[in-house]
Design an enzyme around this catalytic site. Structure first.
Site, PDB file in Angstrom:
ATOM      1  N   ASP A   1       0.881  -1.170   0.000  1.00 11.24           N
ATOM      2  CA  ASP A   1       0.000   0.000   0.000  1.00 11.24           C
ATOM      3  C   ASP A   1       0.918   1.219   0.000  1.00 11.24           C
ATOM      4  OD1 ASP A   1      -1.640   2.163   0.583  1.00 11.24           O
ATOM      5  OD2 ASP A   1      -2.323   1.402   2.525  1.00 11.24           O
TER       6      ASP A   1
ATOM      7  N   GLU B   1      -7.379   0.248  -4.531  1.00 12.49           N
ATOM      8  CA  GLU B   1      -7.394   0.161  -3.067  1.00 12.49           C
ATOM      9  C   GLU B   1      -8.705  -0.418  -2.511  1.00 12.49           C
ATOM     10  OE1 GLU B   1      -6.129   4.093  -1.923  1.00 12.49           O
ATOM     11  OE2 GLU B   1      -4.128   3.735  -2.722  1.00 12.49           O
TER      12      GLU B   1
ATOM     13  N   ASP C   1     -12.903   5.292   2.677  1.00  6.82           N
ATOM     14  CA  ASP C   1     -11.474   5.413   2.974  1.00  6.82           C
ATOM     15  C   ASP C   1     -11.128   6.850   3.352  1.00  6.82           C
ATOM     16  OD1 ASP C   1      -8.696   5.538   3.002  1.00  6.82           O
ATOM     17  OD2 ASP C   1      -8.430   4.349   1.176  1.00  6.82           O
TER      18      ASP C   1
ATOM     19  N   LYS D   1       2.658  11.015  -3.399  1.00  6.53           N
ATOM     20  CA  LYS D   1       1.626  10.319  -4.171  1.00  6.53           C
ATOM     21  C   LYS D   1       0.729  11.304  -4.925  1.00  6.53           C
ATOM     22  CE  LYS D   1      -1.920   6.737  -3.470  1.00  6.53           C
ATOM     23  NZ  LYS D   1      -2.426   5.799  -2.440  1.00  6.53           N
TER      24      LYS D   1
END
Ligand code: ADP
Ligand code: MG
Length: 621
Positions: free
Chosen positions: A23, A187, A211, A87
């Protein structure tokens, strides 16, 4: 323990190399694997303190690179040499992120808005791919320490809304870190897998994955059956997360204790205390701490109710996204089987309560650590790819439609949004002009009817089509989307075998917000788009008819009376002028009129041709 196998050809003993799940997060990253003994997914920490590796990088003045927790203190001491949230920059150009530029305290190069961003540290330049690869190397190293064997293969997760540029960048980062990336997985797919959802192929499940991480939020609704994880909808906010909770607590304390405007290190200590308080309240009822700020002692307190009040405006924003995602998914609330909680911020009890209230009576999965669940699921996927769970093949879907530009700037969809990947779809096209030898294939991504409103991915020219009349060549365009969502396009003229292909590696990506915007826009503009499309189609038809009629009149002058020639030219002109009106009905009216008038000519010509043919003469067209 690593398995050992013997290579029969060489006689050498080989350790079976493990496949890890990674992850690669905005705030935190983790690596996990299926434990050979317990058969359960487990996050690895190597010799680190915790399985969680903060996605932070510090570049020391002696060329050393510090990754993770140890880089944290440099956020304060050397912000210009310390990188966070890399990211957010993956697959992005400066143009994509410039409105958020103030969010980053390190130097982002802004020379060319179209180029992929670079980060400047001292006198060195790094791409987000390189920066991510340093984080991946650290994870690889930790896994190797703990497993006692080399790790060369991995599955890496990305948000469902990541476009192909961002996916490609993630894959490249893996490669750079010395990892063969076997699969890029969404994800929410990984999170579902961690809970075993989707492992029974026969079942049909609808799952909402909520999330809430450090700085990003997304909610996806998945439809899972037969090993296919279909993202029915995804919404969120790429600048919303636990950091906003911390800011709200900071604000609350500043007001409550009349703390004056802080400077430098004090800001950071109050911010860190806010985060500490928030985390503490996930397992205890009350928080107190004494902190010195600007030479003065403050005794900071936070109750659960105060925390709830602080974060409720942030939660309210996630509510809107949940409702929208559910609505757009097309499934009813009572068809939803499960909600999966992901992200460290869902540890705050008030968050879980809130999510339950958005999805009343739906079972919430939160038994696994929410900050580990994506990595654990990636490990499950890795195990499937290793062939350890026979006959299971997991597929993701593509988030936006892919297609090419056709006459008049129209988007012709070849692979629709939410198609399963891998996918291969072919469609036939032809030329619109006589003797056309080149055909431009422009590839677009998006939901709008006009390519101008979508995003261009690539373009190439199919050259060397043998000269033929318009409409004769048969050009097959194939879209081949691999399991990572990376596209390859080929075009071939089937009569001649002339072929051309391209791997679509876009120069720069869309911002996540843009992907979402494009999806929303396609809904809001649907009606206007259909109108524009009909107008363009009418114009295309008119242009074709004008072209064909003029050619016909030229070639068959002798067959027509002067009157007929004159009247035809008049109608052609009327039709041409009507194009200016931009009114579909007017244009179609003139098309009908011209067609009506010239139809008998065509019939007359046909009769002549047939009689000629019957006499053994060659057919003229
Ligand atoms: P990302 O997916 O964005 O990399 P994570 O899922 O690891 O991030 O979430 C990080 C966020 O979770 C941070 O804002 C952090 O403060 C928050 N967090 C971590 N532990 C807790 C906790 N025990 N209670 C509340 N929030 C927490
Ligand atoms: Mg995350």
């Amino acid at each position: 323990m690593a398995k050992i196998s013997i290579n029969i050809n060489s006689g050498s003993i080989q350790k079976e190399d493990p496949i890890v799940g990674i992850d690669l997060g905005t705030t935190n990253s983790l690596v996990a694997i299926i434990d050979k003994d317990s058969k359960k997914a487990k996050a690895l920490k190597g010799k680190g303190q915790s399985v969680i590796v903060p996605s932070l990088l510090h570049f020391g003045t002696n060329e050393e690179i510090i990754v993770g927790q140890s880089a944290r203190s440099f956020l304060m001491d050397a912000p210009e040499r310390t990188v966070y949230s890399v990211k957010r920059l993956m697959g992005k150009s400066f143009g994509d992120i410039h409105e958020h530029a103030s969010y980053f305290s390190y130097k982002i190069i802004d020379q060319d808005a179209e180029e992929l961003v670079k980060i400047r540290i001292g006198n060195k330049f790094y791409s987000p791919i390189e920066l991510s690869s340093f984080i991946l190397k650290e994870l690889k190293y930790r896994a190797e320490q703990e497993l006692g064997t080399e790790v060369k293969r991995a599955v890496i997760t990305v948000p469902a809304y990541f476009n192909d540029a961002q996916r490609q960048a993630t894959r490249d980062a893996g490669k750079l870190a010395g990892l063969e990336v076997l699969r890029i997985v969404n994800e929410p797919t990984a999170a579902s897998l961690a809970y075993g959802i989707g492992l029974d192929k026969e079942e049909l499940k609808h799952v909402a994955v909520y999330d809430l991480g450090g700085g990003t939020f997304d909610v996806s609704i998945l439809r899972i059956t037969q090993g296919i994880f279909e993202v029915l909808s995804t919404h969120g906010d790429t600048y919303l997360g636990g950091d906003d909770f911390d800011r709200a607590i900071y604000q609350y304390w500043s007001e409550k204790y009349s703390i004056p405007e802080l400077e430098g290190a004090d800001i950071q200590s109050l911010r860190l205390s806010a985060e500490e308080a928030k985390k503490a309240l996930s397992s205890s009822e009350h928080f107190t701490k004494t902190l010195q700020l600007g030479g003065k002692d403050y005794s900071l307190e936070l109750s659960k109710d105060a925390l709830k009040a602080c974060i409720s405006p942030v939660l309210e924003r996630t509510k809107a996204a949940c409702l929208l995602a559910l609505k757009e998914s097309g499934i009813a609330l009572d068809e939803l089987d499960e909600v999966v909680l992901v992200g460290g911020s869902t540890r705050t009890p008030a968050v879980k309560e809130a999510v339950q209230s958005y999805f009343p009576n739906v079972h919430i999965n939160d038994s696994l650590n929410p900050d580990e669940v994506v990595a654990l699921g990636a490990a499950v996927e890795a195990d499937i790819l290793a062939g350890n769970r026979k006959d299971l093949l997991l597929l993701d879907v593509t988030p936006l439609s892919l297609g090419i530009e056709t006459l008049g700037g129209l988007m012709d969809v070849i692979i629709p949004r939410n198609s399963k990947v891998p996918a291969k779809v072919g469609k036939s096209y032809t030329t619109s002009v006589d003797g056309q030898v080149n055909l431009k294939v422009s590839v677009y991504q998006g939901e709008r009817e006009l390519v101008a409103e979508n995003r261009k991915l690539a373009e190439f020219i199919l050259k060397g089509i043998p000269a033929m009349p318009a409409g004769f060549p048969k050009i097959l365009v194939n879209f081949i989307l691999n399991a990572d969502g990376i596209l390859k396009v080929e075009a071939m003229e089937e009569r001649s075998g002339v072929k051309q292909d391209i791997e679509v590696k876009p120069q720069y990506g869309l911002s996540d917000a843009e992907v979402e915007e494009m999806l929303l826009a396609s809904i809001t503009h649907a009606e206007a788009d259909v109108k524009t499309r009909m107008l363009l189609e009418a114009k295309n038809e008119a242009n074709q008819l004008i072209y064909l009629t003029e050619r016909f009149l030229e070639k068959n002058e002798s067959m027509l009376t002067d009157d007929e020639l004159q009247q035809s030219s008049l109608l052609v002109n009327d039709l041409r002028n009507s194009l200016e009106s931009n009114d579909k009905d007017i244009i179609l009216g003139h098309i009908d009129e011209l067609n009506e008038y010239t139809r008998p000519f065509a019939e007359r010509l046909m009769d002549i041709s047939i009689s000629k043919a019957l006499k053994g003469k060659s057919l003229e067209t």
